[in-house]
Design a protein around this motif. Structure first.
Motif, PDB file in Angstrom:
ATOM      1  N   CYS A   1      -6.199   3.697 -11.749  1.00  0.00           N
ATOM      2  CA  CYS A   1      -5.007   4.042 -10.938  1.00  0.00           C
ATOM      3  C   CYS A   1      -3.882   2.994 -11.074  1.00  0.00           C
ATOM      4  O   CYS A   1      -4.107   1.828 -11.439  1.00  0.00           O
ATOM      5  CB  CYS A   1      -5.401   4.172  -9.477  1.00  0.00           C
ATOM      6  SG  CYS A   1      -6.664   5.440  -9.168  1.00  0.00           S
ATOM      7  N   ALA A   2      -2.673   3.441 -10.690  1.00  0.00           N
ATOM      8  CA  ALA A   2      -1.486   2.572 -10.583  1.00  0.00           C
ATOM      9  C   ALA A   2      -0.801   2.880  -9.225  1.00  0.00           C
ATOM     10  O   ALA A   2      -0.921   3.974  -8.694  1.00  0.00           O
ATOM     11  CB  ALA A   2      -0.522   2.823 -11.716  1.00  0.00           C
ATOM     12  N   ALA A   3      -0.053   1.884  -8.689  1.00  0.00           N
ATOM     13  CA  ALA A   3       0.595   2.101  -7.383  1.00  0.00           C
ATOM     14  C   ALA A   3       2.001   1.464  -7.379  1.00  0.00           C
ATOM     15  O   ALA A   3       2.220   0.397  -7.971  1.00  0.00           O
ATOM     16  CB  ALA A   3      -0.262   1.522  -6.263  1.00  0.00           C
ATOM     17  N   GLU A   4       2.899   2.118  -6.687  1.00  0.00           N
ATOM     18  CA  GLU A   4       4.248   1.542  -6.540  1.00  0.00           C
ATOM     19  C   GLU A   4       4.812   1.926  -5.168  1.00  0.00           C
ATOM     20  O   GLU A   4       4.457   2.954  -4.606  1.00  0.00           O
ATOM     21  CB  GLU A   4       5.184   2.024  -7.645  1.00  0.00           C
ATOM     22  CG  GLU A   4       5.493   3.479  -7.625  1.00  0.00           C
ATOM     23  CD  GLU A   4       6.483   3.896  -8.732  1.00  0.00           C
ATOM     24  OE1 GLU A   4       6.751   3.069  -9.626  1.00  0.00           O
ATOM     25  OE2 GLU A   4       6.976   5.020  -8.672  1.00  0.00           O
ATOM     26  N   ALA A   5       5.681   1.012  -4.683  1.00  0.00           N
ATOM     27  CA  ALA A   5       6.361   1.258  -3.408  1.00  0.00           C
ATOM     28  C   ALA A   5       7.794   1.662  -3.712  1.00  0.00           C
ATOM     29  O   ALA A   5       8.482   1.054  -4.543  1.00  0.00           O
ATOM     30  CB  ALA A   5       6.333   0.018  -2.534  1.00  0.00           C
ATOM     31  N   THR A   6       8.267   2.634  -2.990  1.00  0.00           N
ATOM     32  CA  THR A   6       9.641   3.112  -3.162  1.00  0.00           C
ATOM     33  C   THR A   6      10.277   3.278  -1.769  1.00  0.00           C
ATOM     34  O   THR A   6       9.596   3.366  -0.745  1.00  0.00           O
ATOM     35  CB  THR A   6       9.675   4.461  -3.883  1.00  0.00           C
ATOM     36  OG1 THR A   6       8.912   5.428  -3.141  1.00  0.00           O
ATOM     37  CG2 THR A   6       9.110   4.338  -5.291  1.00  0.00           C
TER      38      THR A   6
ATOM     39  N   GLY B   1      -4.870   7.234  -3.399  1.00  0.00           N
ATOM     40  CA  GLY B   1      -5.039   8.223  -4.430  1.00  0.00           C
ATOM     41  C   GLY B   1      -6.533   8.352  -4.791  1.00  0.00           C
ATOM     42  O   GLY B   1      -7.359   7.609  -4.277  1.00  0.00           O
ATOM     43  N   GLY B   2      -6.860   9.283  -5.633  1.00  0.00           N
ATOM     44  CA  GLY B   2      -8.280   9.446  -5.982  1.00  0.00           C
ATOM     45  C   GLY B   2      -8.440  10.072  -7.370  1.00  0.00           C
ATOM     46  O   GLY B   2      -7.471  10.581  -7.958  1.00  0.00           O
ATOM     47  N   PHE B   3      -9.630   9.991  -7.826  1.00  0.00           N
ATOM     48  CA  PHE B   3      -9.948  10.624  -9.132  1.00  0.00           C
ATOM     49  C   PHE B   3     -11.446  10.985  -9.079  1.00  0.00           C
ATOM     50  O   PHE B   3     -12.192  10.487  -8.212  1.00  0.00           O
ATOM     51  CB  PHE B   3      -9.627   9.668 -10.288  1.00  0.00           C
ATOM     52  CG  PHE B   3     -10.344   8.358 -10.204  1.00  0.00           C
ATOM     53  CD1 PHE B   3     -11.509   8.178 -10.924  1.00  0.00           C
ATOM     54  CD2 PHE B   3      -9.873   7.313  -9.422  1.00  0.00           C
ATOM     55  CE1 PHE B   3     -12.170   6.958 -10.881  1.00  0.00           C
ATOM     56  CE2 PHE B   3     -10.519   6.099  -9.381  1.00  0.00           C
ATOM     57  CZ  PHE B   3     -11.675   5.903 -10.087  1.00  0.00           C
ATOM     58  N   THR B   4     -11.873  11.801 -10.023  1.00  0.00           N
ATOM     59  CA  THR B   4     -13.272  12.269 -10.064  1.00  0.00           C
ATOM     60  C   THR B   4     -13.964  11.695 -11.302  1.00  0.00           C
ATOM     61  O   THR B   4     -13.405  11.765 -12.409  1.00  0.00           O
ATOM     62  CB  THR B   4     -13.344  13.807 -10.091  1.00  0.00           C
ATOM     63  OG1 THR B   4     -12.710  14.306  -8.901  1.00  0.00           O
ATOM     64  CG2 THR B   4     -14.776  14.275 -10.151  1.00  0.00           C
TER      65      THR B   4
ATOM     66  N   VAL C   1       4.346   4.101  -0.466  1.00  0.00           N
ATOM     67  CA  VAL C   1       3.485   3.595  -1.559  1.00  0.00           C
ATOM     68  C   VAL C   1       2.790   4.806  -2.188  1.00  0.00           C
ATOM     69  O   VAL C   1       2.114   5.586  -1.503  1.00  0.00           O
ATOM     70  CB  VAL C   1       2.454   2.593  -1.035  1.00  0.00           C
ATOM     71  CG1 VAL C   1       1.447   2.262  -2.146  1.00  0.00           C
ATOM     72  CG2 VAL C   1       3.146   1.330  -0.528  1.00  0.00           C
ATOM     73  N   THR C   2       2.992   4.929  -3.470  1.00  0.00           N
ATOM     74  CA  THR C   2       2.400   6.053  -4.204  1.00  0.00           C
ATOM     75  C   THR C   2       1.317   5.532  -5.171  1.00  0.00           C
ATOM     76  O   THR C   2       1.596   4.621  -5.959  1.00  0.00           O
ATOM     77  CB  THR C   2       3.464   6.827  -5.002  1.00  0.00           C
ATOM     78  OG1 THR C   2       4.491   7.257  -4.085  1.00  0.00           O
ATOM     79  CG2 THR C   2       2.857   8.011  -5.723  1.00  0.00           C
ATOM     80  N   VAL C   3       0.088   6.159  -5.077  1.00  0.00           N
ATOM     81  CA  VAL C   3      -1.033   5.761  -5.965  1.00  0.00           C
ATOM     82  C   VAL C   3      -1.241   6.900  -6.972  1.00  0.00           C
ATOM     83  O   VAL C   3      -1.421   8.062  -6.586  1.00  0.00           O
ATOM     84  CB  VAL C   3      -2.324   5.518  -5.170  1.00  0.00           C
ATOM     85  CG1 VAL C   3      -3.482   5.201  -6.120  1.00  0.00           C
ATOM     86  CG2 VAL C   3      -2.104   4.392  -4.150  1.00  0.00           C
ATOM     87  N   THR C   4      -1.217   6.542  -8.232  1.00  0.00           N
ATOM     88  CA  THR C   4      -1.369   7.539  -9.304  1.00  0.00           C
ATOM     89  C   THR C   4      -2.628   7.218 -10.124  1.00  0.00           C
ATOM     90  O   THR C   4      -2.769   6.086 -10.625  1.00  0.00           O
ATOM     91  CB  THR C   4      -0.133   7.541 -10.218  1.00  0.00           C
ATOM     92  OG1 THR C   4       1.039   7.751  -9.416  1.00  0.00           O
ATOM     93  CG2 THR C   4      -0.266   8.613 -11.268  1.00  0.00           C
ATOM     94  N   CYS C   5      -3.494   8.247 -10.263  1.00  0.00           N
ATOM     95  CA  CYS C   5      -4.775   8.031 -11.005  1.00  0.00           C
ATOM     96  C   CYS C   5      -4.902   9.127 -12.094  1.00  0.00           C
ATOM     97  O   CYS C   5      -5.696  10.064 -11.979  1.00  0.00           O
ATOM     98  CB  CYS C   5      -5.970   8.093 -10.058  1.00  0.00           C
ATOM     99  SG  CYS C   5      -5.916   6.904  -8.689  1.00  0.00           S
ATOM    100  N   THR C   6      -4.130   9.000 -13.086  1.00  0.00           N
ATOM    101  CA  THR C   6      -4.115  10.026 -14.134  1.00  0.00           C
ATOM    102  C   THR C   6      -4.328   9.439 -15.530  1.00  0.00           C
ATOM    103  O   THR C   6      -4.695  10.146 -16.475  1.00  0.00           O
ATOM    104  CB  THR C   6      -2.776  10.795 -14.104  1.00  0.00           C
ATOM    105  OG1 THR C   6      -1.705   9.860 -14.274  1.00  0.00           O
ATOM    106  CG2 THR C   6      -2.643  11.582 -12.814  1.00  0.00           C
TER     107      THR C   6
END
Length: 409
Positions: A356-361, A404-407, A336-341
């Motif tokens: 953020c967005a998340a997907e499983a691969t 995932g994270g963001f500031t 599972v990948t979490v993307t916060c961009t």
């Protein structure tokens, strides 16, 4: 008167001549005919024969010289038949006159059960013929009404009713039979080695069975099919040799197909068919046969139990067979990948921020959007915010989590 005297004298001379002729004939009959000629026949009545049986004296048992082997029997060689009484049947139907003058008449003729079946051969004597049939020579003489021992080539003699063989009465060897029996231990199955289950014995008239198993010679007794066994016996004094044969069937042996699925184990889902198995056919008396090419798989893509089946058609000595094997395909892992961009940079707004967005691969699968599973923390105030997502997995993949994270500035 003179004529009468002459006629009377002539009658006297004629009577004397008749008496002399009759006397000569009596001497001839009493003393026997010349050597080599059969005796003349004489006929008597049944009553006279019965009297002769009572008063007859035994015929002298003198040595018997070898019989003549040439010439033809005279019609007078055999005495004429006796006329039997109507009230008293006779065992002997013929008589013969003994050689010595004054000897009583001896009854003669075939004994009960005798047959006129022996034909005299060149070189035969009465003694030889009697010996051949195991009887006294005197019995043979009386049965054939002979006071002499002369026999003639080609004539038939009365003899005991025993087997008479061609060739001067010689008793030929009887035939024999060799019987081959192949039943012990049946049925027979291919073993890869010669099989010798048969026994053999020789039999014949007047003999006990002779075991001739040691003479057996086999053919085609290794491979499946019809096998043959031959036996022979050389015979003995009384029996000719013979041969015999028998057979038995060798059935095909069974075979086994073994499927092995261990190479490269353990097996994990890849999204593609997996064919890790090998197969071989085995059986008694044979080398293993590779039948991997016959394998047919089922359920060998997705995670779970996969099956592989193989078959072999068999050969001359083995029946065909099938076999199966199995292996397990494990689930593959997932990520599972979490993307916060999206929308960065992020500035404090006083409200929760969820960029953020998340997907499983995973292998063999398309990405699965699991954004809805995101859980944020510290996503209001300025500073580092965190987002966590998870996926439960599917048939072919295990579940997983990601963060995932963001500031917030």
């Amino acid at each position: 008167m003179q004529a009468f005297r002459e006629a009377a004298t002539g009658l006297i001379y004629a009577a004397v001549s008749v008496v002399l002729v009759l006397g000569s004939l009596s001497l001839v009959l009493a003393e026997g005919t010349p050597s080599g000629s059969p005796p003349a026949a004489s006929t008597v009545t049944a009553a006279a024969t019965r009297t002769a049986v009572t008063s007859a004296s035994p015929v002298p048992s003198a040595p018997f010289p070898k019989a003549s082997t040439t010439g033809s029997p005279s019609p007078s060689a055999l005495p004429s038949k006796v006329s039997p009484s109507a009230t008293e049947p006779l065992l002997f139907l013929n008589i013969y006159a003994p050689r010595a003058a004054g000897t009583a008449i001896i009854p003669c003729g075939p004994y009960v059960g005798w047959v006129k079946a022996y034909r005299v051969q060149e070189g035969d004597t009465l003694f030889q013929i009697a010996t051949r049939f195991g009887i006294p020579v005197e019995a043979l003489r009386r049965a054939n009404c002979r006071y002499r021992v002369t026999v003639y080539v080609g004539e038939l003699l009365w003899v005991p009713n025993l087997p008479i063989m061609p060739g001067g009465g010689a008793i030929d060897q009887a035939s024999s039979i060799v019987t081959v029996t192949c039943t012990a231990g049946a049925p027979y199955t291919y073993t890869g080695s010669p099989q010798t289950p048969c026994t053999a014995e020789a039999t014949g008239v007047g003999m006990g069975p002779v075991d001739v198993t040691s003479s057996l010679v086999y053919s085609d007794n290794v491979n499946a099919g019809v096998a043959t066994a031959y036996a022979g016996w050389g015979g003995d004094t009384n029996h000719t040799g013979s041969t015999g044969s028998g057979g038995f069937t060798i059935d095909r042996a069974s075979s086994i197909v073994t499927v092995t699925c261990t190479a490269g184990a353990p097996y994990t889902y890849t999204g593609s068919p997996q064919t890790p198995c090998t197969a071989e056919a085995i059986g008694v008396g044979m080398s293993p046969v590779d039948v991997t090419s016959s394998l047919v798989y089922s359920d060998n893509v997705n995670a779970g139990m996969a099956t592989a089946n193989a078959s072999w058609a068999g050969d001359t000595n083995h029946t065909g067979s099938t076999g199966s094997g199995a292996f397990t395909i494990d689930q593959a892992s997932s990520t599972v990948t979490v993307t916060c961009t999206a929308g960065a940079p992020y500035t404090y707004t006083g409200s929760p921020q969820t960029p953020c967005a998340a997907e499983a691969t995973g292998v063999g699968m398309s990405p699965v959007d699991v954004t809805s599973s995101l859980v944020y923390s510290n996503n209001i105030n300025a500073g580092a915010a965190t987002a966590n997502a998870n996926w439960a997995g599917d048939t072919n993949h295990t579940g997983s989590t990601g963060s995932g994270g963001f500031t917030i500035g």
